[in-house]
Structure formats: C-alpha cells, structure tokens
Design an enzyme around this catalytic site. Structure first.
Site, short mmCIF file in Angstrom:
data_model
loop_
_atom_site.label_atom_id
_atom_site.label_comp_id
_atom_site.label_asym_id
_atom_site.label_seq_id
_atom_site.Cartn_x
_atom_site.Cartn_y
_atom_site.Cartn_z
N LYS A 67 0.87 -1.18 0.00
CA LYS A 67 0.00 0.00 0.00
C LYS A 67 0.90 1.22 0.00
O LYS A 67 1.82 1.33 0.81
CB LYS A 67 -0.90 0.03 1.23
CG LYS A 67 -1.67 1.36 1.32
CD LYS A 67 -2.83 1.31 2.28
CE LYS A 67 -2.50 1.92 3.61
NZ LYS A 67 -3.72 2.24 4.40
N ARG A 110 -10.72 -1.47 6.97
CA ARG A 110 -9.81 -2.46 7.59
C ARG A 110 -9.40 -2.00 8.99
O ARG A 110 -9.15 -2.81 9.88
CB ARG A 110 -8.62 -2.78 6.70
CG ARG A 110 -7.57 -1.71 6.40
CD ARG A 110 -6.70 -1.37 7.58
NE ARG A 110 -5.34 -1.00 7.22
CZ ARG A 110 -4.59 -0.21 7.95
NH1 ARG A 110 -5.06 0.37 9.04
NH2 ARG A 110 -3.35 0.05 7.59
N MET A 219 -6.71 3.08 18.61
CA MET A 219 -6.53 2.98 17.17
C MET A 219 -5.85 4.19 16.53
O MET A 219 -5.43 4.14 15.38
CB MET A 219 -7.89 2.77 16.49
CG MET A 219 -8.67 1.59 17.01
SD MET A 219 -7.79 0.02 16.93
CE MET A 219 -7.58 -0.17 15.17
N LYS A 226 2.96 10.00 18.62
CA LYS A 226 1.52 10.09 18.89
C LYS A 226 1.19 9.35 20.18
O LYS A 226 1.89 8.38 20.55
CB LYS A 226 0.71 9.48 17.75
CG LYS A 226 0.48 10.41 16.57
CD LYS A 226 -0.51 9.72 15.65
CE LYS A 226 -0.82 10.52 14.43
NZ LYS A 226 -1.68 9.75 13.52
P1 NAD Z 1 -9.50 13.07 10.98
O1 NAD Z 1 -8.55 14.15 10.60
O2 NAD Z 1 -10.75 12.89 10.21
O3 NAD Z 1 -9.94 13.28 12.53
C1 NAD Z 1 -8.96 13.55 13.50
C2 NAD Z 1 -9.49 13.25 14.90
O4 NAD Z 1 -8.46 13.57 15.85
C3 NAD Z 1 -10.68 14.10 15.30
O5 NAD Z 1 -11.39 13.40 16.30
C4 NAD Z 1 -10.01 15.35 15.88
O6 NAD Z 1 -10.86 16.06 16.77
C5 NAD Z 1 -8.84 14.72 16.63
N1 NAD Z 1 -7.67 15.58 16.73
C6 NAD Z 1 -7.11 16.37 15.77
N2 NAD Z 1 -6.02 16.99 16.26
C7 NAD Z 1 -5.87 16.56 17.54
C8 NAD Z 1 -4.93 16.82 18.57
N3 NAD Z 1 -3.90 17.63 18.37
N4 NAD Z 1 -5.09 16.21 19.76
C9 NAD Z 1 -6.13 15.36 19.96
N5 NAD Z 1 -7.04 15.06 19.03
C10 NAD Z 1 -6.92 15.66 17.84
O7 NAD Z 1 -8.64 11.74 11.03
P2 NAD Z 1 -9.13 10.24 10.92
O8 NAD Z 1 -9.02 9.80 9.51
O9 NAD Z 1 -10.40 10.04 11.64
O10 NAD Z 1 -7.95 9.49 11.70
C11 NAD Z 1 -7.86 9.58 13.12
C12 NAD Z 1 -6.53 9.02 13.57
O11 NAD Z 1 -6.48 7.63 13.26
C13 NAD Z 1 -5.32 9.63 12.88
O12 NAD Z 1 -4.34 9.88 13.87
C14 NAD Z 1 -4.87 8.57 11.91
O13 NAD Z 1 -3.49 8.64 11.64
C15 NAD Z 1 -5.22 7.32 12.69
N6 NAD Z 1 -5.39 6.12 11.86
C16 NAD Z 1 -4.93 4.97 12.36
C17 NAD Z 1 -5.06 3.80 11.63
C18 NAD Z 1 -4.59 2.48 12.20
O14 NAD Z 1 -4.57 1.48 11.47
N7 NAD Z 1 -4.27 2.40 13.46
C19 NAD Z 1 -5.65 3.83 10.36
C20 NAD Z 1 -6.15 5.04 9.88
C21 NAD Z 1 -6.02 6.19 10.66
#
Ligand code: NAD
Length: 325
Positions: A67, A110, A219, A226
């Site tokens: 990916k 996923r 997650m 982070k």
């Molecule tokens: P998004 O940008 O749509 O939403 C971000 C979320 O984080 C919102 O709830 C926002 O209020 C909050 N946020 C933003 N800045 C912040 C800060 N400084 N402190 C605390 N909270 C904050 O993003 P998304 O697509 O919903 O992704 C959310 C998170 O999940 C991201 O960190 C992304 O990297 C992670 N993610 C993880 C996986 C995995 O497999 N573990 C997969 C996809 C995304």
C-alpha cells in the site's frame, strides 16, 4: 491487470468481509505464515506531505503487495481526502502486477475491522456501553463495526473538537443507539468498551479513570510521538496488538515501554488469541488494551477481497500490461 476504483471497493468490501479478512490475516501473522515488511514513511518536503509504503506477504492467503500513500494536509480545501492511498497486488508466483486497488475506503474499513476483531475476542460478552474518543473520518466506521460484535445499548462520546460530535451522533442514531456526549472521566466511568481514534500527541485518558473489566481499542496512535492513553493504563492492563514490532515503535505501547512500565515480551499478538494459543481476557475484571497500529497485511487482505470479487460483479477495468521477455 485489474483497476478497481473507490466506488467499486465500497460496493465490494463491506464490514463482514473486512472483519473476516483481517481476523484471518492476524491469525496467519501469529502463526508466522504472513509477514509485514519494514514500513517506509517519509516527510516529502513538499505540500507538507507524509508519504510511505506498507508491504507484506501472506503465504497462507497467497497475497503479496504494497500500500502506497500517506497524508496531504491541504487536500481538504481542494475537496479531496487528506489521507490518500492505493494498493498494488502482485502474483506471488511471478511478481506480475495483478491489481491496482483504490485504498481510501479500504483503509477505513480495515482499521474498523481491526478494532472490531479485538472487541469480539477481548471485550466482556456483556458489554453494554460503547465509548468513542474521536469524531473524525475513521470514527463513523469504527462505531458501525463495533456495533456489530457486541449488543451495545448506548454510545457515549468525547472529542477534543466538540463541533465534530453531531456527525457521530447521526451514525449512532442510524444504527438505533442512543448517544450522549460526556466529559472524558464520566465516559470512562460509563463505558465497557472504549475506542480511541484521534490524532493526539498526548494522553487523553488517565489510568485512574478506567474501570476494571474495560476493553480499550486504541486505534489513533500509528506514528512515533503520537499518544492517546496514559501509559499507566497499559501498565494495569493486558496488552494485545496487531504486530508487536509496530506496537513498541509507532503504536501506543511505545510510551509505556520507554517508561519501563511494560515489557515488549508481555505484549500479545491478537492473532495468538484468534488461533487459540493465548486465552485473551482471563476474567471480567481485567482491563484489556488493543494497540491497533495498522499493518500493511490488513490493507492487502481487504484489497484481495476486492480483487477477487470485482470480476464476478463486473466492477473492474482490465488493462493489458504487455510484456517483453
Ligand atoms: P480526521 O482528521 O478525520 O480526525 C482527527 C481526529 O483527531 C478528530 O477526532 C479530531 O478532533 C482529533 N484531533 C485532531 N487533532 C488533535 C490533537 N492535536 N489532539 C487530539 N485530538 C486531535 O482523522 P481520521 O481519519 O479520523 O484518523 C484519526 C486518527 O487515526 C489519525 O491519527 C490517523 O493517523 C489514525 N489512523 C490509524 C489507523 C490504524 O490502522 N491504526 C488507520 C487510519 C487512521
């Protein structure tokens, strides 16, 4: 070679298919039959973008691929998703490109499947209240997937940007669950299962707030630096993950391990529980944490579902690659 676009992926890979594919590949990883290769993730020095590759080979499912994608923070103002990714699948026998699969829907589905698999295997069977910490793009997928593995009766939620919560409330109502926005400490006092899915760089939930018996699917933490949980939570909990190497380097466990509160050897791959090689939760008072860091094999597993189903439903374009010997 097949080309499968976002709309086709949405039609072809639903929550059930994603759950099965992710559960199967976690199990194969724990048996040593599927392997993720080291992740490449680099700042481009252009458009403030982060770009990288997640790659692996699942010998049990015969899926090989990569990916590629990352995060372009200024996309939203162009009407595009900030997270962009594409999956490339190769024939494991010949190395020939088999499919190019749009990866944005697949990433969300996923990731939600991973936390749902953790809830299915680790949360108390009588869990009634789901706590959501985060209300961004992923959160709706997380909520819908979690609601399919336990008979939740209520959703409680908190987000650092409260103006984002109504969108999540709408999803809860669509699936027939009452929704309440709460402060973090109260959320922890009420929830039996908590999903954290934010971009936080500091702990949002404190150890003393988490009740015995809670399952936390953490997650959001998928990068060095982070953090969503007080490391004291992991010190009190039994900790599970998709992949231990990622958990201690880019996952939530990076902080507890660095602070000497958790040993790498004590982190259990969720696949071992799926395979029946680890008991998982031992009693109703234990706190369990799933550190979901997101592995390339998850992406390949769901992309392979799309590639398998697309021709049956006439949802892929076929492109001849041509070949010179
Ligand atoms: P998004 O940008 O749509 O939403 C971000 C979320 O984080 C919102 O709830 C926002 O209020 C909050 N946020 C933003 N800045 C912040 C800060 N400084 N402190 C605390 N909270 C904050 O993003 P998304 O697509 O919903 O992704 C959310 C998170 O999940 C991201 O960190 C992304 O990297 C992670 N993610 C993880 C996986 C995995 O497999 N573990 C997969 C996809 C995304």
């Amino acid at each position: 070679m097949l080309v499968i676009d976002e709309a086709a992926c949405e039609a072809l890979v639903g929550r059930e298919e994603a759950f099965d594919a992710v559960e199967r590949v976690f199990a194969a990883m724990a048996r040593g039959e599927a392997r993720n290769f080291p992740v490449v993730r680099e700042a481009l020095g252009h458009a403030d973008a982060l770009y990288g590759f997640k790659s692996g080979f699942d010998r049990a499912g015969m899926v090989l691929g990569v990916k590629s994608g990352g995060y372009w923070p200024h996309n939203a103002r162009r009407g595009l998703t900030n997270h962009q990714s594409t999956v490339f699948l190769f024939d494991p026998d010949t190395g020939r490109l088999e499919a190019v699969v749009a990866g944005n829907h697949l990433t969300a589905i996923r990731t939600a499947a991973a936390s749902a698999v953790s809830i299915a295997h680790l949360a108390r069977k009588d869990a009634k209240v789901l706590g959501m910490v985060g209300a961004g793009h992923q959160s709706a997928f997380q909520l819908r997937a979690a609601a399919e593995v336990r008979a939740f009766e209520k959703v409680v939620a908190w987000n650092p940007h409260p103006e984002m919560l109504p969108r999540l409330e709408k999803v809860a109502r669509e699936i027939g669950l009452p929704f309440e926005a709460l402060e973090r400490e109260t959320l922890c006092a009420e929830a039996d299962v908590i999903i954290t899915i934010t971009s936080a760089f500091e702990p949002l939930l404190m150890a003393e707030w988490i009740r015995p018996g809670t399952h936390v699917a953490c997650m959001g933490t998928d990068t060095k630096g982070k953090q969503e949980l007080d490391p004291g939570i992991l010190a009190r909990a039994r900790v599970f993950t998709d992949e231990v190497a990622q958990s201690v380097s880019i996952g939530e466990a990076q902080h507890a391990v660095a602070a000497g509160l958790l040993a790498e050897e004590d982190i259990v791959p969720l696949g071992a529980v799926i395979n029946g090689d680890h008991p998982g939760r031992r009693n109703d008072r234990e706190i369990t944490v799933f550190d979901g860091t997101g592995v390339g094999l998850q992406d390949l597993a769901v992309a392979a579902v799309a590639a398998r189903r697309a021709p049956e439903r006439d949802m892929a374009r076929e492109v001849a690659l041509g070949e010179k010997r």
